[in-house]
Design a protein around this motif. Structure first.
Motif: not given
Length: 127
Positions: A45-66
């Motif tokens: 999708f290549r978004p301009d902005l991502i709104l992301v939670d931290v506590m999520m299944p499969k991959l948490n928000g911190y790891d996703m952002v990294r």
């Protein structure tokens, strides 16, 4: 040109509320219910902005952002954490992983909209 926003949160009610709000504001919105799906959508999708939670299944928000920030093309993408993890240590980790802003749940929709607009450049024709 319409800004593209990706919302990643494992709570369906939050995804629906934010998607509806942002679409009414004229944004193109995609949603994902976990970090792994969010990462895949980021790549397609290549978004301009991502709104992301931290506590999520499969991959948490911190790891996703990294992982997103490891992509040199991600530097133009703004990332805002939307999370219940409001301690100062959590905020520091959010910024250290590459987040640009941090909102603690619960938040007012007006605060969310102000943050979204503040993290995006004006669209053509706007000031």
């Amino acid at each position: 040109m319409t800004h593209k926003i990706l919302v990643v949160d494992d709570e369906q009610s939050i995804l629906l509320a934010i998607r509806t709000l942002l679409e009414l504001e004229g944004f193109e919105v995609e949603v994902a219910a976990d970090g792994q799906s969010g990462l895949a959508l980021y790549r397609s999708f290549r978004p301009d902005l991502i709104l992301v939670d931290v506590m999520m299944p499969k991959l948490n928000g911190y790891d996703m952002v990294r992982q997103i920030r490891a992509d040199s093309n991600s530097l133009d993408t703004r990332i805002v954490y939307l999370t219940a993890k409001g301690m100062e240590d959590n905020r520091r980790e959010g910024y250290a992983t590459g987040g640009d802003d941090y909102i603690v749940k619960p938040y007012a929709m007006e605060e969310l909209l102000e943050t979204v607009h503040g993290n995006l450049p004006p669209r053509a024709g706007e000031k």
